[in-house]
Design a protein around this motif. Sequence first.
Motif, mmCIF file in Angstrom:
data_model
loop_
_atom_site.group_PDB
_atom_site.id
_atom_site.type_symbol
_atom_site.label_atom_id
_atom_site.label_comp_id
_atom_site.label_asym_id
_atom_site.label_seq_id
_atom_site.Cartn_x
_atom_site.Cartn_y
_atom_site.Cartn_z
ATOM 1 N N SER A 190 0.837 -1.205 0.000
ATOM 2 C CA SER A 190 0.000 0.000 0.000
ATOM 3 C C SER A 190 0.870 1.253 0.000
ATOM 4 N N ALA A 191 0.371 2.317 -0.644
ATOM 5 C CA ALA A 191 1.088 3.591 -0.606
ATOM 6 C C ALA A 191 1.049 4.149 0.810
ATOM 7 N N ALA B 13 -5.974 0.995 4.298
ATOM 8 C CA ALA B 13 -4.849 0.804 3.377
ATOM 9 C C ALA B 13 -5.216 1.495 2.073
ATOM 10 N N ILE B 14 -4.330 2.354 1.610
ATOM 11 C CA ILE B 14 -4.609 3.134 0.399
ATOM 12 C C ILE B 14 -3.583 2.770 -0.661
ATOM 13 N N VAL C 58 4.240 4.490 5.114
ATOM 14 C CA VAL C 58 4.207 5.044 3.757
ATOM 15 C C VAL C 58 5.137 4.197 2.895
ATOM 16 N N GLY C 59 4.581 3.614 1.855
ATOM 17 C CA GLY C 59 5.374 2.734 0.992
ATOM 18 C C GLY C 59 6.049 1.609 1.766
ATOM 19 N N GLY C 60 5.386 1.156 2.827
ATOM 20 C CA GLY C 60 5.919 0.048 3.627
ATOM 21 C C GLY C 60 6.841 0.491 4.767
ATOM 22 N N THR D 171 -1.512 9.891 -5.072
ATOM 23 C CA THR D 171 -2.235 9.260 -3.967
ATOM 24 C C THR D 171 -2.760 10.381 -3.067
ATOM 25 N N ILE D 172 -4.070 10.399 -2.845
ATOM 26 C CA ILE D 172 -4.678 11.534 -2.138
ATOM 27 C C ILE D 172 -5.596 11.052 -1.028
ATOM 28 N N VAL D 173 -5.474 11.674 0.141
ATOM 29 C CA VAL D 173 -6.477 11.517 1.201
ATOM 30 C C VAL D 173 -7.118 12.890 1.366
ATOM 31 N N TYR D 174 -8.424 12.942 1.322
ATOM 32 C CA TYR D 174 -9.140 14.211 1.173
ATOM 33 C C TYR D 174 -10.324 14.238 2.127
ATOM 34 N N VAL D 175 -10.417 15.288 2.929
ATOM 35 C CA VAL D 175 -11.556 15.426 3.852
ATOM 36 C C VAL D 175 -12.548 16.417 3.272
ATOM 37 N N THR D 176 -13.811 16.094 3.297
ATOM 38 C CA THR D 176 -14.815 17.061 2.857
ATOM 39 C C THR D 176 -16.125 16.859 3.609
#
Length: 373
Positions: A2-3, A25-26, A62-64, A186-191
Amino acid sequence: MSALEIDNVCKDFGTTRVLEEVSLAIDSGEFLILVGPSGCGKSTLMNAIAGLEPVTSGRILVGGDDITWRTPAERDIAMVFQSYALYPSMTVRGNIAFGLEMRKVPKAEREAAVERVADLLQISHLLDRKPAQLSGGQRQRVAMGRALAREPQIYLFDEPLSNLDAKLRVEMRTEIKKLHQRLGTTIVYVTHDQIEAMTLADSIAVMRDGRILQLGTPDEVYNDPVDKYVAGFMGSPSMNFIDARLDGEPGAYRLHIATEGEAALTLPWPESRETPMLAERVGQTVTLGLRPEHFAEEDTRLGDRAEGTLLSARVSVVEPTGADILLRLPLGATEITARVGPDCRIASGERLGLRVDMRRAALFDADTDARLA
Ligand SMILES: Nc1ncnc2c1ncn2[C@@H]1O[C@H](COP(=O)(O)OP(=O)(O)OP(=O)(O)O)[C@@H](O)[C@H]1O
C-alpha cells in the motif's frame, strides 16, 4: 504494497479517545475521501498522517516504511488545508518554491518545479503577485501548487474548497479530478460536501465517533450502506426512513405502513433482495429506507414493473431545484422527500401517485440500525 497504511491507530486527547482503532490501506494513485459529522476525528486522522499530532498507539506506514515517529519534515507527505496559509509577504513564485527551498533543492530545480506547477494550474501569469492581489480561487491554486511542487508520495487535502463560493467550488472540484487523472497521485481528502465525495473519490471512508463505519467505493457506500447511519449520512436530501411492520414468508415478504386517516399501505419486498435475517423479523417493526430518487411519478421512469409499487398522498411542499423537483409528502408517521422530474406539474395540497422502486430500497433493524436487507 500500500502507498499508505494506517494500522490500528488510536488517539487520545487527555482522557478522551478521538480515534478508535482506525485501520486503512490506500493504494498508490488512489483517491480516498474521509467523510463524517463534525468532531468525528477526520482532521485528527489527517494531522496524525502528516505528523502534526502524535498517535497514542498504532502505526502509520508510507510505501511500507514505518513513519509513525518521524517529524512532518521527514515524511514524504504534503498537506493542503482549508485556510491556505500562504506567506503574505512572498510572491506566488516564492510561496510555491518555499517548501523546496526548505528542503535545500537547488535553485534551477526549484525554478523548473515552479514553472511546471504554474503551467499545470494555469497560474503562470500570477507568479509575481502577492497573495493579497489574488482571488480566493487563485489563492487556492497557489496552495495546491505549493503541495504539487514537492512531488511527495502522498497528498492530504483537508476541506480545501470549503472557503470558495459555490461556483468556484465546482470548477476547482473538476480541476482536482483532472489533476488526479493526469498525475495519478495518492490523495487523502476530507470534505463535508456530499457531491465532492461522490464525484472525486475512488473510495470513501465514513467515520463516526473516531471509528470507520464503512470503507467502500462511492457506489457501495451510497447504494449498499452497512447501516442506517451511513445510509442517512450519504446523499442529499437524505434517505427517508419509514417504520413498517414486516410479515409474510420467504418468497413473499410484505411491509405494512400505517398511514393516518388512510388505508394502510402494503409494499411487497422483492424476492431478489431477501436475506435470511428477514425470517427472524416477521411480525416486528423494521425501518424501510428509500432515497428521494427511489420514487417516480406514476407511469414515468419505472414503467409498469411489478416492483414499482404505487402510493398516493397529498403533497405538502413543492421545491423546484431547476434540474428536478423535490416533493414533501406524508408517508406513515413521517414526512418523506421524493425527487421527481422537472416536468411534474403538481401544486401543494394536490394528490399525487408515486411509484416506489423497492428493488433499490434498504431495510434496517429498528433498534440497532443494522442493515437487514
Ligand atoms: N488539540 C485538541 N485537544 C483536545 N481535543 C481535541 C483537540 N483537537 C481535536 N479535539 C477533539 O477531537 C475530536 C475530533 O476532532 P477533529 O477536529 O478531528 O474532528 P473533525 O471530524 O475534523 O471535525 P470537523 O468536521 O468539525 O472539522 C473533537 O471532539 C475535538 O473536539
